[in-house]
Design a protein around this motif. Sequence first.
Motif, PDB file in Angstrom:
ATOM      1  N   GLN A 188       0.815  -1.202   0.000  1.00  0.00           N
ATOM      2  CA  GLN A 188       0.000   0.000   0.000  1.00  0.00           C
ATOM      3  C   GLN A 188       0.857   1.263   0.000  1.00  0.00           C
ATOM      4  OE1 GLN A 188      -3.566  -0.308   2.595  1.00  0.00           O
ATOM      5  NE2 GLN A 188      -2.923  -2.426   2.832  1.00  0.00           N
ATOM      6  N   ASN A 191       1.651   1.710  -3.588  1.00  0.00           N
ATOM      7  CA  ASN A 191       0.531   2.319  -4.298  1.00  0.00           C
ATOM      8  C   ASN A 191       0.424   3.814  -4.003  1.00  0.00           C
ATOM      9  OD1 ASN A 191      -0.316   0.004  -5.587  1.00  0.00           O
ATOM     10  ND2 ASN A 191      -1.798  -0.556  -4.007  1.00  0.00           N
ATOM     11  N   PHE A 192       0.674   4.165  -2.734  1.00  0.00           N
ATOM     12  CA  PHE A 192       0.616   5.575  -2.340  1.00  0.00           C
ATOM     13  C   PHE A 192       1.684   6.376  -3.077  1.00  0.00           C
ATOM     14  CE2 PHE A 192       1.996   9.025   0.493  1.00  0.00           C
ATOM     15  CZ  PHE A 192       0.809   9.721   0.618  1.00  0.00           C
ATOM     16  N   HIS A 194       3.126   5.560  -5.849  1.00  0.00           N
ATOM     17  CA  HIS A 194       2.777   5.556  -7.265  1.00  0.00           C
ATOM     18  C   HIS A 194       1.765   6.675  -7.543  1.00  0.00           C
ATOM     19  CE1 HIS A 194       1.055   4.104 -11.093  1.00  0.00           C
ATOM     20  NE2 HIS A 194       2.243   3.566 -11.265  1.00  0.00           N
ATOM     21  N   TYR A 195       0.824   6.858  -6.613  1.00  0.00           N
ATOM     22  CA  TYR A 195      -0.179   7.919  -6.732  1.00  0.00           C
ATOM     23  C   TYR A 195       0.492   9.290  -6.690  1.00  0.00           C
ATOM     24  CZ  TYR A 195      -3.855  11.116  -5.136  1.00  0.00           C
ATOM     25  OH  TYR A 195      -4.691  12.190  -4.988  1.00  0.00           O
ATOM     26  N   LEU A 196       1.419   9.487  -5.765  1.00  0.00           N
ATOM     27  CA  LEU A 196       2.128  10.759  -5.676  1.00  0.00           C
ATOM     28  C   LEU A 196       2.918  11.032  -6.953  1.00  0.00           C
ATOM     29  CD1 LEU A 196       3.583  10.904  -2.050  1.00  0.00           C
ATOM     30  CD2 LEU A 196       1.560  12.037  -2.948  1.00  0.00           C
ATOM     31  N   HIS A 197       3.497   9.989  -7.503  1.00  0.00           N
ATOM     32  CA  HIS A 197       4.273  10.130  -8.729  1.00  0.00           C
ATOM     33  C   HIS A 197       3.379  10.593  -9.872  1.00  0.00           C
ATOM     34  CE1 HIS A 197       7.678   9.432 -11.356  1.00  0.00           C
ATOM     35  NE2 HIS A 197       6.885   8.775 -12.180  1.00  0.00           N
ATOM     36  N   ASP A 198       2.176  10.035  -9.948  1.00  0.00           N
ATOM     37  CA  ASP A 198       1.224  10.429 -10.991  1.00  0.00           C
ATOM     38  C   ASP A 198       0.803  11.883 -10.824  1.00  0.00           C
ATOM     39  OD1 ASP A 198       1.347   7.946 -12.079  1.00  0.00           O
ATOM     40  OD2 ASP A 198      -0.522   7.217 -11.184  1.00  0.00           O
ATOM     41  N   ILE A 199       0.587  12.291  -9.568  1.00  0.00           N
ATOM     42  CA  ILE A 199       0.222  13.686  -9.297  1.00  0.00           C
ATOM     43  C   ILE A 199       1.339  14.608  -9.763  1.00  0.00           C
ATOM     44  CG2 ILE A 199      -0.116  15.402  -7.477  1.00  0.00           C
ATOM     45  CD1 ILE A 199      -1.648  13.347  -5.905  1.00  0.00           C
ATOM     46  N   GLU A 202       1.452  15.126 -13.457  1.00  0.00           N
ATOM     47  CA  GLU A 202       0.365  15.978 -13.922  1.00  0.00           C
ATOM     48  C   GLU A 202       0.667  17.453 -13.654  1.00  0.00           C
ATOM     49  OE1 GLU A 202      -3.204  14.718 -12.088  1.00  0.00           O
ATOM     50  OE2 GLU A 202      -3.259  12.763 -13.071  1.00  0.00           O
ATOM     51  N   THR A 217      -3.994  13.586   1.903  1.00  0.00           N
ATOM     52  CA  THR A 217      -3.792  12.256   1.318  1.00  0.00           C
ATOM     53  C   THR A 217      -3.152  11.314   2.325  1.00  0.00           C
ATOM     54  OG1 THR A 217      -3.456  13.321  -0.824  1.00  0.00           O
ATOM     55  CG2 THR A 217      -2.824  11.013  -0.638  1.00  0.00           C
TER      56      THR A 217
END
Length: 235
Positions: A188, A191-192, A194-199, A202, A217
Amino acid sequence: MLINGIEIDLAKLEKPLLLVKEDEELLFRQLIQSTLEHELIQCQLALSTRKTISLVRDFWLAMYKDREKLYINSEHALLYPIRLIIFELVTQDDYFKRLSKKSFGDEWLSLIYAVVLLQFVLQWIKERFSDNQEVYEALKLLYINSDDNVDDQTSPSREQSIGQAIAVKAIRSEVRENSQEFASLLYQTYNFLHYLHDIEEEKETNKLPSIKNVDDTLNRFYKKRYTTNKSTITG
């Protein structure tokens, strides 16, 4: 650098577990100085003491460099058995290896990954042993800052060595007996991150401010995925 009310000389961290070049040591010092100036209170455990910042450096180096060029400094490893067991348990996990592939060669991304990952791992360890006085006594220096005037080459006392050995055994046993929970934590956290990386991709902005502004978050992560009221990780 003033951390938790105590002045810490970043040039006098504990010795690294991994063999590190002088220019890599200097690079980390520059990166961590900038990170600490951002006051990342969401990751206060990972950035709270000389020991934890030294462990951040170990993780950072393991993520930043080619894994085939990583070598444990056996002399230093003997000095820091608790740091060593945490490092070994985390870096042998597949999700750590995946993160290191994503951050290889990127000094900032490697640092962010190292800080957030260590924050969640230390939180897990702290919760697991908060009621075990014998083990927590040896672990508390990870969380409680002390005088920075320390000679790292001084061998620990017999009492300290026994306490560290008990803590190492307890951490190893806890992870083995709760392997699915520990794996879930790392999964997890992966995943967290990975989410920050996507943000970050962007926004196309500097990585450190994006980490600084993820308080909501992080809070949701703890609330939904990790609870201090139970001894398990949910989700």
